[in-house]
Design a protein around this motif. Sequence first.
Motif, mmCIF file in Angstrom:
data_model
loop_
_atom_site.group_PDB
_atom_site.id
_atom_site.type_symbol
_atom_site.label_atom_id
_atom_site.label_comp_id
_atom_site.label_asym_id
_atom_site.label_seq_id
_atom_site.Cartn_x
_atom_site.Cartn_y
_atom_site.Cartn_z
ATOM 1 N N LEU A 108 0.851 -1.188 0.000
ATOM 2 C CA LEU A 108 0.000 0.000 0.000
ATOM 3 C C LEU A 108 0.888 1.240 0.000
ATOM 4 O O LEU A 108 1.646 1.473 0.952
ATOM 5 C CB LEU A 108 -0.902 -0.001 1.238
ATOM 6 C CG LEU A 108 -1.785 1.235 1.456
ATOM 7 C CD1 LEU A 108 -2.802 1.376 0.328
ATOM 8 C CD2 LEU A 108 -2.483 1.144 2.802
ATOM 9 N N ALA A 109 0.828 2.013 -1.078
ATOM 10 C CA ALA A 109 1.660 3.215 -1.190
ATOM 11 C C ALA A 109 1.112 4.319 -0.297
ATOM 12 O O ALA A 109 -0.053 4.704 -0.402
ATOM 13 C CB ALA A 109 1.700 3.677 -2.637
ATOM 14 N N VAL A 110 1.962 4.813 0.607
ATOM 15 C CA VAL A 110 1.596 5.933 1.475
ATOM 16 C C VAL A 110 2.090 7.238 0.871
ATOM 17 O O VAL A 110 1.369 8.234 0.808
ATOM 18 C CB VAL A 110 2.182 5.737 2.887
ATOM 19 C CG1 VAL A 110 1.834 6.916 3.789
ATOM 20 C CG2 VAL A 110 1.682 4.431 3.495
ATOM 21 N N THR A 111 3.336 7.229 0.419
ATOM 22 C CA THR A 111 3.910 8.332 -0.354
ATOM 23 C C THR A 111 4.657 7.699 -1.523
ATOM 24 O O THR A 111 4.675 6.479 -1.677
ATOM 25 C CB THR A 111 4.876 9.182 0.500
ATOM 26 O OG1 THR A 111 6.033 8.389 0.826
ATOM 27 C CG2 THR A 111 4.208 9.657 1.798
ATOM 28 N N ASP A 112 5.301 8.499 -2.331
ATOM 29 C CA ASP A 112 6.065 7.967 -3.460
ATOM 30 C C ASP A 112 7.204 7.048 -3.012
ATOM 31 O O ASP A 112 7.598 6.131 -3.741
ATOM 32 C CB ASP A 112 6.648 9.115 -4.300
ATOM 33 C CG ASP A 112 5.563 9.879 -5.049
ATOM 34 O OD1 ASP A 112 4.466 9.313 -5.217
ATOM 35 O OD2 ASP A 112 5.816 11.035 -5.449
ATOM 36 N N ALA A 113 7.740 7.292 -1.815
ATOM 37 C CA ALA A 113 8.896 6.527 -1.344
ATOM 38 C C ALA A 113 8.578 5.608 -0.166
ATOM 39 O O ALA A 113 9.463 4.900 0.326
ATOM 40 C CB ALA A 113 10.027 7.472 -0.944
ATOM 41 N N THR A 114 7.335 5.570 0.281
ATOM 42 C CA THR A 114 6.971 4.781 1.458
ATOM 43 C C THR A 114 5.793 3.869 1.156
ATOM 44 O O THR A 114 4.778 4.312 0.613
ATOM 45 C CB THR A 114 6.606 5.697 2.639
ATOM 46 O OG1 THR A 114 7.698 6.582 2.919
ATOM 47 C CG2 THR A 114 6.306 4.867 3.885
ATOM 48 N N VAL A 162 3.770 -7.992 8.575
ATOM 49 C CA VAL A 162 3.525 -6.631 8.137
ATOM 50 C C VAL A 162 4.848 -5.884 8.185
ATOM 51 O O VAL A 162 5.717 -6.194 9.005
ATOM 52 C CB VAL A 162 2.470 -5.943 9.046
ATOM 53 C CG1 VAL A 162 2.961 -5.853 10.481
ATOM 54 C CG2 VAL A 162 2.099 -4.564 8.517
ATOM 55 N N GLY A 163 5.025 -4.948 7.284
ATOM 56 C CA GLY A 163 6.277 -4.199 7.259
ATOM 57 C C GLY A 163 6.114 -2.857 6.577
ATOM 58 O O GLY A 163 5.002 -2.453 6.212
ATOM 59 N N ALA A 164 7.222 -2.181 6.423
ATOM 60 C CA ALA A 164 7.229 -0.879 5.756
ATOM 61 C C ALA A 164 8.489 -0.769 4.909
ATOM 62 O O ALA A 164 9.554 -1.260 5.299
ATOM 63 C CB ALA A 164 7.181 0.249 6.780
ATOM 64 N N GLU A 165 8.341 -0.150 3.750
ATOM 65 C CA GLU A 165 9.476 0.089 2.865
ATOM 66 C C GLU A 165 9.677 1.594 2.719
ATOM 67 O O GLU A 165 8.743 2.324 2.397
ATOM 68 C CB GLU A 165 9.235 -0.544 1.496
ATOM 69 C CG GLU A 165 9.195 -2.060 1.533
ATOM 70 C CD GLU A 165 8.976 -2.668 0.154
ATOM 71 O OE1 GLU A 165 8.733 -1.897 -0.805
ATOM 72 O OE2 GLU A 165 9.060 -3.898 0.036
ATOM 73 N N PHE A 166 10.905 2.028 2.978
ATOM 74 C CA PHE A 166 11.285 3.420 2.843
ATOM 75 C C PHE A 166 12.341 3.504 1.743
ATOM 76 O O PHE A 166 13.533 3.434 2.018
ATOM 77 C CB PHE A 166 11.828 3.964 4.158
ATOM 78 C CG PHE A 166 10.921 3.719 5.339
ATOM 79 C CD1 PHE A 166 9.856 4.567 5.593
ATOM 80 C CD2 PHE A 166 11.128 2.631 6.176
ATOM 81 C CE1 PHE A 166 9.010 4.345 6.669
ATOM 82 C CE2 PHE A 166 10.304 2.398 7.256
ATOM 83 C CZ PHE A 166 9.236 3.250 7.513
ATOM 84 N N GLY A 167 11.879 3.596 0.510
ATOM 85 C CA GLY A 167 12.810 3.523 -0.609
ATOM 86 C C GLY A 167 13.376 2.123 -0.712
ATOM 87 O O GLY A 167 12.628 1.151 -0.839
ATOM 88 N N LYS A 168 14.671 1.968 -0.608
ATOM 89 C CA LYS A 168 15.311 0.658 -0.703
ATOM 90 C C LYS A 168 15.447 -0.038 0.646
ATOM 91 O O LYS A 168 15.844 -1.205 0.701
ATOM 92 C CB LYS A 168 16.692 0.808 -1.343
ATOM 93 C CG LYS A 168 16.648 1.255 -2.806
ATOM 94 C CD LYS A 168 18.029 1.247 -3.413
ATOM 95 C CE LYS A 168 17.994 1.593 -4.897
ATOM 96 N NZ LYS A 168 19.332 1.529 -5.522
#
Length: 203
Positions: A108-114, A162-168
Amino acid sequence: MRTILKFSLVIIALLLVANVNAQEKPATFGVKAGMNLSTITGDATDDVKAKVGFNVGVTLDYTLTSDLYLLTGLELSTKGCKEDVGLSKDATSNLMYLQLPIHLGYKLAVTDATKIVFHAGPYVAYGIGGKTKISESGVEVSVNSFGSNRVKRFDFGVGLGVGAEFGKIGVGLGYDFGLVNIVDVDNVSNKNANAYLTVGYKF
């Protein structure tokens, strides 16, 4: 066990081949490492306590749609437990597995990079080593964890996370529920259970 592993590896190989011919469905490789908190559930586990371990591996995210992904890879994961046997005697079971998760993930995209990542699916694992340390009155003895009348090498179960991606960079929390009996002892059924925290990097 070998059939399941071969089938899983064939699926991944076919996806990689398809990726070469389909730019719109890229595969993203990465690495990860983290901490495990594992235990054993089932028969006669009242005195069992969780044990801290680790996980490390390579990851593969394969795009199915704009939001859905196949999340897999190959990881080295330690499981097991601690047990208070009584009479000044305790045991620590260290089980080391080579594990292959096959999860369906939703990003689920929160921002362009998150992105927030939700995922679930089965895993297969094979025990490649480990020792059980038995301590009694200050004397410690180590025996192989896997073998006849001990722990079976094959493990299978389901996991979710569950997790989160901040760019790479990515972080994640998850839990694996073992579905098969891992002990080679008559009239006893025990299963792996493992919570984990990971930090990863996508290339």
